[in-house]
Design a protein around this motif. Structure first.
Motif, mmCIF file in Angstrom:
data_model
loop_
_atom_site.group_PDB
_atom_site.id
_atom_site.type_symbol
_atom_site.label_atom_id
_atom_site.label_comp_id
_atom_site.label_asym_id
_atom_site.label_seq_id
_atom_site.Cartn_x
_atom_site.Cartn_y
_atom_site.Cartn_z
ATOM 1 N N UNK A 1 45.369 -4.276 -30.367
ATOM 2 C CA UNK A 1 46.685 -4.068 -30.083
ATOM 3 C C UNK A 1 47.327 -3.359 -31.197
ATOM 4 N N UNK A 2 47.040 -3.635 -32.193
ATOM 5 C CA UNK A 2 47.802 -2.563 -33.346
ATOM 6 C C UNK A 2 47.251 -1.256 -33.534
ATOM 7 N N UNK A 3 45.735 -1.093 -33.029
ATOM 8 C CA UNK A 3 45.188 0.216 -32.970
ATOM 9 C C UNK A 3 45.716 1.058 -32.180
ATOM 10 N N UNK A 4 45.973 0.263 -30.749
ATOM 11 C CA UNK A 4 46.377 0.665 -29.560
ATOM 12 C C UNK A 4 47.902 1.535 -29.606
ATOM 13 N N UNK B 1 41.898 4.026 -32.264
ATOM 14 C CA UNK B 1 40.909 3.194 -31.588
ATOM 15 C C UNK B 1 39.441 3.789 -31.644
ATOM 16 N N UNK B 2 39.310 5.344 -31.705
ATOM 17 C CA UNK B 2 38.218 5.997 -32.020
ATOM 18 C C UNK B 2 37.568 5.581 -33.317
ATOM 19 N N UNK B 3 38.311 5.365 -34.080
ATOM 20 C CA UNK B 3 37.881 5.143 -35.623
ATOM 21 C C UNK B 3 37.389 3.613 -35.705
ATOM 22 N N UNK C 1 39.646 -1.209 -24.964
ATOM 23 C CA UNK C 1 39.900 0.229 -25.513
ATOM 24 C C UNK C 1 39.856 1.125 -24.226
ATOM 25 N N UNK C 2 38.731 0.813 -23.452
ATOM 26 C CA UNK C 2 38.388 1.447 -22.258
ATOM 27 C C UNK C 2 39.285 1.052 -20.981
ATOM 28 N N UNK D 1 36.314 10.896 -24.332
ATOM 29 C CA UNK D 1 35.863 10.640 -25.823
ATOM 30 C C UNK D 1 35.624 8.969 -26.074
ATOM 31 N N UNK D 2 36.797 8.468 -25.637
ATOM 32 C CA UNK D 2 36.998 6.959 -25.767
ATOM 33 C C UNK D 2 35.836 6.378 -25.128
ATOM 34 N N UNK D 3 35.393 6.681 -23.938
ATOM 35 C CA UNK D 3 34.351 6.080 -23.098
ATOM 36 C C UNK D 3 33.102 6.330 -23.834
ATOM 37 N N UNK D 4 32.853 7.408 -24.382
ATOM 38 C CA UNK D 4 31.749 7.846 -25.045
ATOM 39 C C UNK D 4 31.620 6.943 -26.383
ATOM 40 N N UNK D 5 32.534 6.972 -27.057
ATOM 41 C CA UNK D 5 32.432 6.067 -28.186
ATOM 42 C C UNK D 5 32.009 4.658 -27.563
ATOM 43 N N UNK D 6 32.737 4.198 -26.563
ATOM 44 C CA UNK D 6 32.364 2.696 -26.225
ATOM 45 C C UNK D 6 31.102 2.527 -25.715
ATOM 46 N N UNK D 7 30.213 3.481 -25.033
ATOM 47 C CA UNK D 7 29.071 3.455 -24.556
ATOM 48 C C UNK D 7 27.992 3.417 -25.966
#
Length: 1128
Positions: free
Chosen positions: A836-839, A846-848, A870-871, A888-894
Motif C-alpha cells: 500500500x505504501x509503495x503504491x 512498486x517496480x523496485x 501490483x497488477x 512494465x509492471x506486468x513484466x516485472x510481476x511475471x
C-alpha cells in the motif's frame, strides 16, 4: 509489647478525659462578683460587634485590646493555666477567651474532614514521597524562625484520593466531582439551613443537623457535639454513627456554622461557672429538673453519685473539685486535633488485607499524603498517624511469611514500604534505605548561617578552610551527599520552614553548578581518549532520578511552591474531572548579590534538567528500574506545567548545551556508559520545548538521545560512520533490564515526534531515518514508526508529503528485511501495508520492490500478495498508469512469478500461472515448472488444484496430465470414504471420460492402484456407465456415442477392482463389528450386491460370496440371521 502495654493500663488509674478536667470552686472572697443580670442572661451576650467572622472585620474599626489579648491567650494557653495564673478573671474576659478558643479557619475543618481538596501552594503530591526527615526529632527551628501561628493543617494534598471508610463521613461517595465529600456535603447542609439549636457552653459546642429527605428516606436529625481547646477540635460526637478517620458532614456543618455565624450562637461560660452562681435551692431544683428530663438515662448514674457523695469515705470525696466537660483541657493535656486512632488502625488493616496491597494502594497513598501535610504544618497528628500506620505494616502477617519462605515482597507492597520509609524518621526506622541519621546533625555553623539568612556571603578575609564553602561569587555552598542534603530541604519544608528550605536549596544548586563546571573541565582533558575508545566506564553509580529520597523532586517542589500563585479556592473540593494547572510567577532569588537576576522558577527548571540529564547506571531489579521510569515521568509532568517564557527558555537552552557538552557525566554527552539509563523520555520533552526557539539545538539533542547502548555492541556504540546498521546485536553480557520494552517504546515515541516535526524537511528526515535505522532494533516498533510516518504524510484533508512518505517506505523495507527470516505474527499485515505504501509512493516504488523481492519477501508473499496487488485493476486505477507503465509492471510481476515458482513450486506454481496468463511464453514456462515439480515434492492436492485451473483456462489435456500425476501421488484406503481428495478423484475420472476412451483407459489403472475404497470405486464405475465417453468437444475428435460395457476394457478392470474392494472391506469390517453396526453392515452388503450384479454371472458370484460369509462367520449368529433374511 502489647501485653506489657495492657498490664500497665490495668495497673494505672483511669485517666480523666481532657475535656473533663477537675474544676474546684474557691471561696466567695477569692471570686469576682457575679450579680449582674447580664452575667447569666446568655443569648448572644458576650458576642459583641467586634466578634465578626475572620476576614469580615471592617477596615476602619481596629480590634479591641481585649480581643487581641484574648485571641492570643485562647490559642496558646490552656484555660486551667489562666485560672491558676490570675486569681480573679472578669467575666467579659472569660467570655472572650472562650469565644476565641474555637478554630477560626475553615481550612482546618476541611483538612480534617476530607482526604481530597484543592490545596494551596503548600500542597504536596499524593503518594509521592520525596525524602525522610534527617533527624529523629526533626530539624530544630532555625535561628530567628517564627513559631507557627497554629499547628492546624493549612493545605491538603493535591490530587489525593477520596476519603476512606464506609460511614457517613466516607469521602468519595461515588461522585467524580467531589460532591459526596464530607466538607462539600457539610457546606450544603449549612447553606440549606439544616443546622439548628446551636449552643456553646464553655469549650463545648452542640447543635442539631437535619439531613433532608430523599425519595427513599425521610428527613433525619442528628445531635452533634464538639469539644475544642486552643483553636483545635479535640473530640467530636455525632448521632450518625460515623466510622471514619475524619469528621462527618454533620460535624463539618456545625463547625462552619460557628465560624461563619458566631453572632447567632448562644454563648455560655463553662457549666461549673454557672453552677457556682446558684444557691442550695437552685442547685437542688436544677438537679431534679435535669433528672426528670432524662430520668430513663441518668437516674441510675445520679443515684450512684448521690450514694458516693453521702459516703464520707468514698473516693469521690477524696478529690478536690469535680469534672466539667465544658471547662477546656488541663495544662498537662496534649493539645492536638481529634484523630480517631482506632479508626486509623482499622482502615490500614483493612487496606492491607485487600488484594495484596494492590487495590488499596491509592487509599494508602492518600493517607501518606495526609501525613506529609500534617508534618508540613507541624501538626503532631502527623507523627501519631505515621506511627499507627507503621505499627499496622509491621503487624502484617505476610512479613513473617515472606521471611520464612525467603521470598521478596511484591512490587506494589514495596512501593508502599518505600513511601513509609520516606516518611519515617531515621533513628526510629529499620529500613535499609534510611539516610545516615546517626551521624546527621544541624549544629554545623555554616549550615545554620545558610538557612538563617538571605545575605550570607563569603567574608572579605577568608581562611583556608572557608574557601571550599563558597563559590567564586561568594555565594555559600553546601558540600554534602546530594540526596542527604535534599532530605534536609524536605525536612525543613515538611516541618513548616519554607524560607529556610529555599535558602538551603539555593546553596545546593550552586554546589551542583560548580560540580558541573568541574566535570566539564575533566572531560576536556579526557575527550580525545574517550572519543577514540567510543565507550566509557565513567558514570554515576547512584542516580538522583528514581532515588528513594527523590532529591530532584524535592528541590523542584521547594522552588516551585515559592513561585506558585496563591489559590484562594482552598475550601473548594477539587473536581477530578476538571484538573486545573497551577499558575507560577517569577520570584527573584533572595540574595545579597546585586548582579543576580535569577528567579526561583528558573532555578527549579535548571535543577530538574541537571538531575534528569545526569548519566547514571540502570539499577538492578524490576522495582528499582520501574521506579526510575515513574519518577522521571512524574518530574516531566511537573515540568510541563511551567509556561516557558524568555527567561525559562534561556535557562533551558543553556542547560541543554551543557548537557550535550557534558561528556561521560551527562546522559546526553558524546560518550556514555553501555548500561546508562536512556534519555529518550527526557529528550522528547526537551525537543518539544526547544523546537519553537532553537530548532538546530533541539534536533541535535534528540538525535543524540536516540541511542540505546545496551542493545548495541561496544564497538559501534560511538561509531556514527555506518548509519544503515540494521541488524540487532546481541551483546556478550546482556543485563537484566526488566523495563526494556518500555524504554524501547519511549525511543520510538522520540523518533515519531521528530518525524512529525520534520515533515517536509528532506535533510532532517534523512538524518532522522539514519538514526532510526541505526539505533532501533525492534521490528514492531520500526513498523509502528513507518505507519505513523505514512499517516502524517497522507492526511485526508491536504496533499501528500512525498519526503515523509519515502521515509515511511524506507522504514517499511527495513522491517521486511528484519522479519524475512524470523517468525512474526504480524508479517502478513506488514507485507500488505508495504505494498500500500509503495503504491502511494508511485509506480517506480512498486517496480523496485518487485525487482528486489528476494531480499524482502518469501516466494509465497511475493506472488500471492505483492505481485497480485501490483497488477490488480485497483492499483492501475489508483496510479492512473498508461500502457507502457502497465506493461512494465506486468513484466516485472511475471519475472517475479517465474522466479518464485522455480524457488518454491509447491506454493507458487498456481500463482505463477495466474500472473503469466496474458503472456504465452511465460505461461508455458510456468506450466513446465509445474510439470517438472510434480515428480518431486508436490502433493496430490496441489496438483489437483493446478489441474482444475488448467481445465478452467481451456487446457483439458494439460489438466488431464496434471490429474494423472496427482493420482500417482494419492493413496485412498478402504475405510477413507470421507477423504477430501474423493471429489478430486471423481473430477479427474469425469475429465478423462469426457476426453475419450483412451484417456479413461489410461486413468483407470491409476485409479485402481491408488483407490481402495469400495464405495468410491463403485461411484466412479456408475458414472462411467451412464454417458458415452468423448464429450469434451476437443477439435479433431468425435464421440462414438455408445455406452461403455463393464465386461470389456477398460471398465472390466475397474469392475473387478470394485468387487475385490467390497470383498476385502467386508472381511475387514466383520473382524471387529459390534451389534449396533449390524444394520449399517446389511446396507453395505446391499450396495455391494448392486456392483456384483453388473456382469452376467454376477448373481452367482454374490451368492457364493454370501455362502462364504455364512461359513466363515457362523459364530455371529444374529448377524448371519439378518444376512439370511435379506439375501437368502
Amino acid at each position: 509489647m502489647a501485653e506489657g502495654g495492657e498490664r500497665e493500663e490495668l495497673l494505672s488509674p483511669p485517666p480523666v478525659s481532657p475535656a473533663k478536667r477537675l474544676c474546684s470552686w474557691p471561696s466567695p472572697q477569692a471570686r469576682h462578683p457575679r450579680g449582674s443580670p447580664g452575667a447569666t442572661s446568655g443569648g448572644a451576650g458576650g458576642v459583641g460587634s467586634s466578634c465578626l467572622a475572620p476576614g469580615a472585620r471592617p477596615h476602619l474599626q481596629p480590634e479591641s485590646l481585649l480581643d487581641c489579648a484574648a485571641k492570643t491567650v485562647a490559642e496558646k494557653w490552656a484555660y486551667e493555666r489562666v485560672e491558676e495564673r490570675f486569681e480573679r478573671i472578669p467575666e467579659p474576659v472569660q467570655r472572650r477567651i472562650v469565644y476565641w478558643s474555637f478554630p477560626r479557619n475553615e481550612r482546618e475543618i476541611c483538612m480534617y474532614s476530607s482526604f481530597q481538596y484543592r490545596g494551596g501552594p503548600g500542597a504536596g503530591a499524593a503518594g509521592g514521597a520525596t525524602g525522610a526527615s534527617p533527624a529523629e526529632e526533626g530539624p530544630p527551628p532555625p535561628p530567628g524562625a517564627p513559631a507557627p501561628a497554629g499547628s492546624a493543617p493549612g493545605a491538603a494534598s493535591a490530587g489525593a484520593s477520596p476519603g476512606l471508610g464506609t460511614g457517613a463521613g466516607a469521602a468519595g461517595g461515588g461522585s467524580s466531582s467531589g460532591e459526596g465529600l464530607p466538607f462539600r456535603r457539610g457546606i450544603r447542609l449549612l447553606d440549606s439551613g439544616s443546622v439548628e439549636n446551636v449552643l456553646q457552653v464553655g469549650f463545648h459546642l452542640s447543635g442539631t443537623v437535619t439531613e433532608p429527605p430523599t425519595a427513599s428516606e425521610p428527613a433525619v436529625t442528628y445531635k452533634v457535639a464538639i469539644s475544642f481547646d486552643r483553636c483545635k477540635i479535640t473530640s467530636v460526637t455525632c448521632g450518625c454513627g460515623n466510622k471514619d478517620i475524619f469528621y462527618c458532614a454533620h460535624v463539618v456543618a456545625l463547625s462552619l456554622y460557628r465560624i461563619r455565624k458566631p453572632d447567632q450562637v448562644k454563648l455560655r461560660l463553662p457549666i461549673s461557672e454557672t453552677l457556682f452562681q446558684m444557691n442550695r435551692d437552685q442547685l437542688q431544683k436544677f438537679i431534679q429538673y435535669l433528672i426528670t428530663a432524662h430520668h430513663t438515662e441518668v437516674l441510675p448514674t445520679a443515684q450512684k453519685l448521690a450514694d458516693e457523695i453521702l459516703s464520707s469515705n468514698s473516693e469521690i470525696n477524696q478529690v478536690n473539685g469535680a469534672p466539667d466537660p465544658t471547662a477546656g483541657a488541663s495544662i498537662d493535656d496534649e493539645n492536638c486535633w481529634h484523630l480517631d486512632e482506632e479508626q486509623v488502625k482499622e482502615q490500614v488493616k483493612l487496606f492491607l488485607s485487600q488484594g495484596g496491597y494492590y487495590g488499596s494502594g491509592k487509599q494508602l497513598n492518600s493517607m501518606f499524603a495526609k501525613v506529609r501535610e500534617m508534618l508540613r504544618m507541624r501538626d503532631s497528628n502527623g507523627a501519631r498517624m505515621l506511627t499507627l500506620i507503621t505499627e499496622q505494616f509491621m503487624a502484617d502477617p505476610r512479613l513473617t511469611l515472606w521471611r520464612q519462605q525467603g521470598t521478596s515482597m511484591t512490587d506494589k507492597c514495596r512501593q508502599l514500604w518505600d513511601e513509609l520509609d520516606s516518611l519515617s524518621r531515621p533513628r526510629r526506622t529499620v529500613f535499609t534505605r534510611a539516610i545516615e541519621g546517626r551521624e546527621l546533625h544541624w549544629q554545623d555553623s555554616h549550615l545554620q548561617r545558610i538557612i538563617s539568612s538571605d545575605i550570607y556571603t563569603a567574608p572579605a578575609c577568608q581562611r583556608e578552610s572557608e574557601r571550599l564553602l563558597f563559590n567564586s561569587h561568594g555565594q555559600p555552598l553546601w558540600l554534602e551527599h546530594v540526596p542527604t542534603a535534599c532530605a534536609r530541604v524536605d525536612a525543613l519544608r515538611s516541618h513548616g520552614y519554607p524560607k529556610e528550605a529555599l535558602r538551603l536549596t539555593v546553596a545546593i544548586i550552586n554546589t551542583l553548578r560548580l560540580q558541573q563546571q568541574r566535570q566539564l573541565e575533566i572531560y576536556k582533558h579526557q575527550k580525545k581518549e574517550l572519543l577514540q575508545r567510543g565507550t566509557t566506564t565513567i558514570t554515576n553509580l547512584e542516580g538522583w532520578v528514581g532515588h528513594p529520597l527523590d532529591p530532584i523532586g524535592c528541590l523542584f517542589l521547594t522552588l516551585t511552591e515559592a513561585c506558585r500563585l496563591n489559590d484562594d479556592g482552598y475550601m473548594e473540593v477539587s473536581d477530578m474531572s476538571e484538573s486545573r494547572l497551577p499558575v507560577y510567577q517569577h520570584v527573584p532569588v533572595a540574595t545579597d548579590c546585586a548582579n543576580s537576576s535569577e528567579s526561583y522558577l528558573s532555578l527549579a527548571l535548571e535543577v530538574a534538567l541537571m538531575g534528569m540529564g545526569q548519566q547514571r547506571v540502570m539499577p538492578e531489579g524490576l522495582y528499582a528500574q520501574d521506579k526510575v521510569c515513574r519518577n522521571e515521568e512524574q518530574l516531566l509532568s511537573q515540568l510541563q506545567e511551567l509556561q516557558l517564557d524568555d527567561e525559562l527558555v534561556q535557562t533551558l537552552r543553556k542547560q541543554c548545551i551543557l548537557l550535550l557538552e557534558g561528556g561521560p557525566f551527562s546522559g546526553l554527552g558524546e560518550v556514555i556508559h553501555r548500561e546508562s539509563v536512556p534519555m529518550h523520555t527526557f529528550a522528547k520533552y526537551l525537543f518539544s520545548a526547544l523546537l519553537p526557539h532553537d530548532p538546530d539545538l533541539s534536533y541535535k539533542l534528540a538525535l543524540r538521545a536516540m541511542r540505546l547502548p545496551v542493545l548495541e555492541n561496544s564497538a559501534s556504540a560511538g561509531d556514527t560512520s555506518h548509519p544503515h546498521h540494521m541488524v540487532s546485536v546481541v551483546p556478550s553480557r546482556y543485563p537484566r533490564w526488566f523495563t526494556l520494552g518500555h524504554l524501547e517504546s519511549q525511543q520510538c515515541e522520540l523518533a515519531s515526534t521528530m518525524l512529525t516535526a520534520a515533515k517536509g524537511d528532506t535533510l532532517r528526515l534523512r538524518t532522522i531515518l539514519e538514526a532510526i535505522q541505526k539505533h532501533i532494533h525492534s521490528s514492531s516498533l520500526i513498523f509502528k514508526l513507518a505507519q505513523d510516518a505514512f499517516k502524517i504524510a497522507t492526511p485526508t484533508d491536504s496533499g501528500t508529503d512525498s519526503t515523509l512518505l519515502n521515509v515511511a517506505l524506507e522504514l517499511g523495507l527495513q522491517v521486511m528485511r528484519m522479519t524475512l527470516s524470523t517468525l512474526n505474527w504480524r508479517r502478513r499485515e506488514m507485507v500488505r501495508w508495504l505494498v500500500t505504501c509503495a503504491t502511494e509512493v508511485g509506480v517506480r516504488a512498486l517496480v523496485s520492490i518487485l525487482q528486489s523481492w528476494y531480499t524482502l519477501f518469501t516466494p509465497t508473499e511475493a506472488t500471492s500478495i505483492v505481485a497480485a496487488t501490483a497488477v490488480s485493476h485497483t492499483t492501475i486505477l489508483r496510479l492512473s498508469l498508461d500502457y507502457p507503465q502497465r506493461e512494465e509492471l506486468a513484466s516485472c510481476a511475471r519475472t517475479l512469478a517465474l522466479q518464485c515458482a522455480m524457488k518454491d513450486p509447491q506454493s507458487c506454481a498456481l500463482s505463477a500461472l495466474t500472473l503469466c496468463e496474458k503472456d504465452h511464453i511465460a505461461f508455458e514456462a510456468a506450466y513446465q515448472i509445474a510439470i517438472d515439480a510434480a515428480a518431486g515434492g508436490m502433493t496430490h492436492s496441489q496438483l489437483f488444484t493446478i489441474a482444475r485451473y488448467m481445465e478452467l483456462r481451456g487446457y483439458p489435456l494439460r489438466a488431464f496430465k496434471l490429474a494423472s500425476l496427482a493420482m500417482s501421488h494419492l493413496n485412498l484406503a478402504y475405510n477413507q470414504d470421507t477423504h477430501p481428495a474423493i471429489n478430486d478423484v471423481l473430477w479427474a475420472c469425469a475429465l478423462s471420460h469426457s476426453l475419450g476412451k483412451n484417456e479413461l483407459a489410461a486413468l483407470i489403472p491409476l485409479v485402481v492402484k491408488s483407490v481402495h475404497c469400495a464405495t468410491v470405486l463403485s461411484d466412479i464405475l456408475r458414472r462411467c456407465t451412464v454417458t458415452a465417453p468423448g464429450l469434451a468437444g476437443i477439435p479433431g475428435r468425435r464421440s462414438s456415442g455408445k455406452l461403455m460395457s463393464t465386461d470389456k476394457a477398460p471398465l472390466r478392470q475397474l469392475l473387478d477392482a470394485t468387487i475385490n474392494a467390497y470383498i476385502n472391506t467386508t472381511h475387514s469390517r466383520l473382524t471387529h463389528i459390534s451389534p449396533r453396526h449390524y444394520g449399517e453392515f446389511i446396507e453395505f452388503l446391499s450396495k455391494a450386491r448392486e456392483t456384483f450384479l453388473l456382469p452376467q454371472d454376477g448373481h452367482l458370484q454374490f451368492a457364493q460370496f454370501i455362502d462364504n460369509l455364512k461359513q466363515i462367520y457362523k459364530g455371529k449368529k444374529k448377524l448371519m440371521l439378518l444376512v439370511r433374511e435379506r439375501f437368502g
